[in-house]
Write a protein that holds these residues in place. Structure first.
Motif, PDB file in Angstrom:
ATOM      1  N   GLY A 147      -7.054   8.087  84.101  1.00 15.72           N
ATOM      2  CA  GLY A 147      -7.406   8.400  85.482  1.00 15.72           C
ATOM      3  C   GLY A 147      -8.836   8.842  85.697  1.00 15.72           C
ATOM      4  O   GLY A 147      -9.344   8.766  86.812  1.00 15.72           O
ATOM      5  N   THR A 148      -9.498   9.319  84.651  1.00 17.91           N
ATOM      6  CA  THR A 148     -10.888   9.785  84.803  1.00 17.91           C
ATOM      7  C   THR A 148     -11.891   8.674  84.503  1.00 17.91           C
ATOM      8  O   THR A 148     -13.070   8.955  84.299  1.00 17.91           O
ATOM      9  N   GLY A 149     -11.432   7.417  84.501  1.00 19.47           N
ATOM     10  CA  GLY A 149     -12.337   6.304  84.215  1.00 19.47           C
ATOM     11  C   GLY A 149     -13.572   6.257  85.094  1.00 19.47           C
ATOM     12  O   GLY A 149     -14.701   6.173  84.579  1.00 19.47           O
ATOM     13  N   PRO A 150     -13.429   6.324  86.434  1.00 17.46           N
ATOM     14  CA  PRO A 150     -14.628   6.306  87.285  1.00 17.46           C
ATOM     15  C   PRO A 150     -15.574   7.472  87.024  1.00 17.46           C
ATOM     16  O   PRO A 150     -16.792   7.310  87.062  1.00 17.46           O
ATOM     17  N   LEU A 151     -15.013   8.669  86.752  1.00 18.60           N
ATOM     18  CA  LEU A 151     -15.856   9.822  86.439  1.00 18.60           C
ATOM     19  C   LEU A 151     -16.670   9.569  85.186  1.00 18.60           C
ATOM     20  O   LEU A 151     -17.880   9.886  85.132  1.00 18.60           O
ATOM     21  N   CYS A 152     -16.040   8.980  84.163  1.00 19.05           N
ATOM     22  CA  CYS A 152     -16.755   8.664  82.928  1.00 19.05           C
ATOM     23  C   CYS A 152     -17.858   7.638  83.186  1.00 19.05           C
ATOM     24  O   CYS A 152     -18.956   7.740  82.620  1.00 19.05           O
ATOM     25  N   SER A 153     -17.564   6.651  84.040  1.00 17.37           N
ATOM     26  CA  SER A 153     -18.577   5.644  84.366  1.00 17.37           C
ATOM     27  C   SER A 153     -19.796   6.278  85.023  1.00 17.37           C
ATOM     28  O   SER A 153     -20.942   5.961  84.688  1.00 17.37           O
ATOM     29  N   VAL A 154     -19.549   7.181  85.956  1.00 16.52           N
ATOM     30  CA  VAL A 154     -20.644   7.867  86.638  1.00 16.52           C
ATOM     31  C   VAL A 154     -21.468   8.676  85.640  1.00 16.52           C
ATOM     32  O   VAL A 154     -22.704   8.648  85.666  1.00 16.52           O
ATOM     33  N   CYS A 155     -20.795   9.402  84.758  1.00 17.09           N
ATOM     34  CA  CYS A 155     -21.502  10.242  83.776  1.00 17.09           C
ATOM     35  C   CYS A 155     -22.337   9.387  82.823  1.00 17.09           C
ATOM     36  O   CYS A 155     -23.488   9.741  82.499  1.00 17.09           O
ATOM     37  N   VAL A 156     -21.766   8.266  82.363  1.00 12.70           N
ATOM     38  CA  VAL A 156     -22.505   7.399  81.441  1.00 12.70           C
ATOM     39  C   VAL A 156     -23.717   6.790  82.125  1.00 12.70           C
ATOM     40  O   VAL A 156     -24.814   6.752  81.562  1.00 12.70           O
ATOM     41  N   ASN A 157     -23.548   6.310  83.345  1.00  9.77           N
ATOM     42  CA  ASN A 157     -24.665   5.702  84.066  1.00  9.77           C
ATOM     43  C   ASN A 157     -25.729   6.712  84.455  1.00  9.77           C
ATOM     44  O   ASN A 157     -26.879   6.343  84.689  1.00  9.77           O
ATOM     45  N   ARG A 158     -25.353   7.987  84.526  1.00 11.19           N
ATOM     46  CA  ARG A 158     -26.309   9.027  84.908  1.00 11.19           C
ATOM     47  C   ARG A 158     -27.000   9.643  83.691  1.00 11.19           C
ATOM     48  O   ARG A 158     -28.219   9.838  83.683  1.00 11.19           O
ATOM     49  N   PHE A 159     -26.222   9.940  82.637  1.00 11.74           N
ATOM     50  CA  PHE A 159     -26.781  10.686  81.506  1.00 11.74           C
ATOM     51  C   PHE A 159     -26.867   9.876  80.219  1.00 11.74           C
ATOM     52  O   PHE A 159     -27.590  10.263  79.304  1.00 11.74           O
ATOM     53  N   GLY A 160     -26.137   8.778  80.110  1.00 12.87           N
ATOM     54  CA  GLY A 160     -26.137   7.999  78.880  1.00 12.87           C
ATOM     55  C   GLY A 160     -24.912   8.291  78.023  1.00 12.87           C
ATOM     56  O   GLY A 160     -24.212   9.281  78.225  1.00 12.87           O
ATOM     57  N   ALA A 207     -16.958  -1.324  85.468  1.00 11.33           N
ATOM     58  CA  ALA A 207     -15.707  -2.078  85.518  1.00 11.33           C
ATOM     59  C   ALA A 207     -14.610  -1.409  84.711  1.00 11.33           C
ATOM     60  O   ALA A 207     -13.460  -1.312  85.163  1.00 11.33           O
ATOM     61  N   ILE A 208     -14.929  -0.917  83.525  1.00 11.27           N
ATOM     62  CA  ILE A 208     -13.901  -0.328  82.685  1.00 11.27           C
ATOM     63  C   ILE A 208     -13.353   0.955  83.307  1.00 11.27           C
ATOM     64  O   ILE A 208     -12.154   1.253  83.218  1.00 11.27           O
ATOM     65  N   GLY A 209     -14.211   1.711  83.983  1.00 14.65           N
ATOM     66  CA  GLY A 209     -13.739   2.923  84.647  1.00 14.65           C
ATOM     67  C   GLY A 209     -12.756   2.614  85.769  1.00 14.65           C
ATOM     68  O   GLY A 209     -11.729   3.291  85.908  1.00 14.65           O
ATOM     69  N   LEU A 210     -13.056   1.597  86.551  1.00 13.98           N
ATOM     70  CA  LEU A 210     -12.178   1.220  87.660  1.00 13.98           C
ATOM     71  C   LEU A 210     -10.867   0.617  87.156  1.00 13.98           C
ATOM     72  O   LEU A 210      -9.801   0.857  87.724  1.00 13.98           O
ATOM     73  N   VAL A 211     -10.929  -0.151  86.066  1.00 13.35           N
ATOM     74  CA  VAL A 211      -9.712  -0.722  85.492  1.00 13.35           C
ATOM     75  C   VAL A 211      -8.809   0.373  84.939  1.00 13.35           C
ATOM     76  O   VAL A 211      -7.578   0.362  85.146  1.00 13.35           O
ATOM     77  N   LEU A 212      -9.388   1.329  84.228  1.00 12.41           N
ATOM     78  CA  LEU A 212      -8.589   2.427  83.668  1.00 12.41           C
ATOM     79  C   LEU A 212      -7.938   3.253  84.774  1.00 12.41           C
ATOM     80  O   LEU A 212      -6.815   3.742  84.606  1.00 12.41           O
TER      81      LEU A 212
END
Length: 473
Positions: free
Chosen positions: A73-86, A359-364
């Motif tokens: 369920g936290t896939g989108p949150l992880c995507s945001v964090c990766v795109n922001r901080f690496g 994409a992976i965040g939204l799929v998860l």
């Protein structure tokens, strides 16, 4: 050393397909193992928790459910964090979260506190490690990516076979509190894996080429434009349907054997058989998916794996003795391993490397809703009918339906992008570069032409493997 390299998936780097990529693969193997096996491994402590807090089995089962819900369920949150901080910083923080949650849980005095610590905090930590590790694996491997995905996915059955008996030993020697504390220390290895995720450095460019190239980079924290891609929509729909039934048979097969009158140890051995077959099925399937003729048709191999899995469920529903269940677990292990090895490889091929982190965040997130519905619904069906046959039949129908949605959707609905739009983009880029050439000195024109050629060679076609290791947009 000493300089911080922005981990934003730099352009123009060819995936090494080896070298330090093998260290990244090793880290991804460990992270995948912890992420998928840990929610199942903690179940060995449930009896102690029931005795300690005077609760029921359904109350303790929420620990595993919360862990899985956080992972998906936290896939989108992880995507945001990766795109922001690496990837590397996110994984280091995630490792600390995962470890801290289990350590604090060892001092808890109520089951609700364990929900918040071992469930929410540890689950969030595992999620912050799992998704970035897949993104880094995608950056480091291109030609060998199917094999790399298969090897990393093998971490799940390997760790499941190791963590479950380890948990039993820890519970016997130190109790559930000591076991939680030691497992929390083991989860600090996620930080080590995060440190292995060394970002790829972008190629050095002259000042004349930096300016036009930088104008094209528009970094988004979460790219919802993936929903404009028909291939992604079909994949998300198929994956959500698949998850409804995919995890049901492993949950109920042990109880199925017990209801047939077999001993607990003999019934539990069925999962050992399933996991052992799964260990070899994943890397072998990754090797097959990497073959020259197979890789462009990987989506159909994935569909075949799901049909194989669904058909195995339907055949398993007719098992009436232990031998039949053993045969079911063997074939289920093969098909389950194929699905595990191919699911993220196919997603990478569909959306391309630039949009994979979003994409992976939204799929998860979509799968999280399905994974919370699937096993409980099967449990209610079992309570209503009292027969495991119907549970396995429904699971098989759901997985088979998802395969048909993916295969038929790609065959009939997905059209290859024509070269015309791509040509228009190139024409716009060429015009922009020509303008910049008029403003630059004569010696800068050669560099501008090189940038033009690089932009022209950058592919991003639906359903085809993208060689550019950039994942963040």
């Amino acid at each position: 050393m000493g300089a911080v390299v922005a981990d934003d998936g730099p352009s123009g780097i060819k995936a090494p397909d080896g070298g330090w990529g093998w260290a990244v693969l090793f880290g991804c193997f460990i992270i995948t193992g912890f992420s998928y096996a840990f929610p199942k491994a903690v179940s060995v402590f449930f009896k102690e928790l029931i005795r300690e807090f005077g609760i029921g089995y359904s109350d303790t089962a929420w620990i595993s459910s919360i862990l899985l819900a956080m992972l998906y369920g936290t896939g989108p949150l992880c995507s945001v964090c990766v795109n922001r901080f690496g990837c590397r910083p996110v994984m280091l923080v995630g490792g600390l979260f995962a470890s801290t949650g289990m350590v604090i849980a060892s001092f808890c005095t109520s089951i609700v506190q364990i929900y918040l610590t071992a469930g929410v905090i540890t689950g969030l930590g595992l999620a912050l490690n799992f998704q970035p590790s897949l993104i880094m694996l995608n950056r480091y491997f291109d030609k060998r990516r199917p094999l790399a995905n298969g090897l990393s996915a093998a971490g799940s059955p390997v760790f499941l076979c190791a963590l479950s008996p380890l948990g039993q030993i820890l519970q016997h020697e130190y109790g559930w509190r000591g076991g939680f504390l030691i497992l929390g220390g083991m989860l600090l290895n996620c930080c080590v894996c995060g440190a292995l995720m060394r970002p790829l450095e972008p190629p050095k460019m002259s000042e004349a080429t930096k300016e036009p190239a930088e104008k094209k980079v528009k970094k988004k924290l979460l790219d919802f434009s993936v929903f404009k891609d028909g291939g992604f929509v079909i994949y998300t729909l198929a994956a959500s349907i698949m998850v409804l039934g995919l995890f049901v048979p492993p949950v109920f097969v042990v109880s199925y054997a017990k209801d047939l009158g077999y001993q607990d140890t003999k019934a539990a051995f069925l999962l050992t058989i399933l996991g052992f077959i799964d260990i070899f099925a994943r890397p072998i399937c990754g090797m097959v998916a990497g073959l020259k003729w197979v890789r462009p048709r990987c989506v159909y191999l994935f569909s075949f794996a799901m049909i194989f899995n669904g058909f195995t469920d339907l055949m398993g529903s007719m098992s009436v003795d232990y031998g039949g269940l053993v045969v079911f677990c063997i074939f289920f292990g093969i098909s389950y391993g194929m699905v595990g090895a191919l699911q993220f490889e196919v997603l990478m091929a569909i959306v391309g490397t630039q949009k994979f982190s979003s994409a992976i965040g939204l799929v998860l997130l979509a799968e999280a809703m399905a994974v919370l519905i699937g096993p409980p619904s099967a449990g209610k069906l079992l309570d209503a009918t009292g027969r495991y046959m119907f549970v396995f039949i429904i699971a098989g129908i759901e997985v088979t339906t998802s395969a048909l949605v993916l295969a038929l959707g790609n065959f009939f609905c997905i059209k290859k992008k024509s070269d015309e739009p791509h040509t228009k983009e190139e024409a716009a880029e060429r015009e922009e570069l020509n303008k910049s050439e008029d403003k630059t000195p004569e010696d800068a024109k050669v560099d501008s032409i090189e940038v033009e050629q690089f932009l022209k060679d950058e592919p991003e076609k639906n359903g085809e493997v993208v060689t550019n290791p950039e994942t963040c947009v």
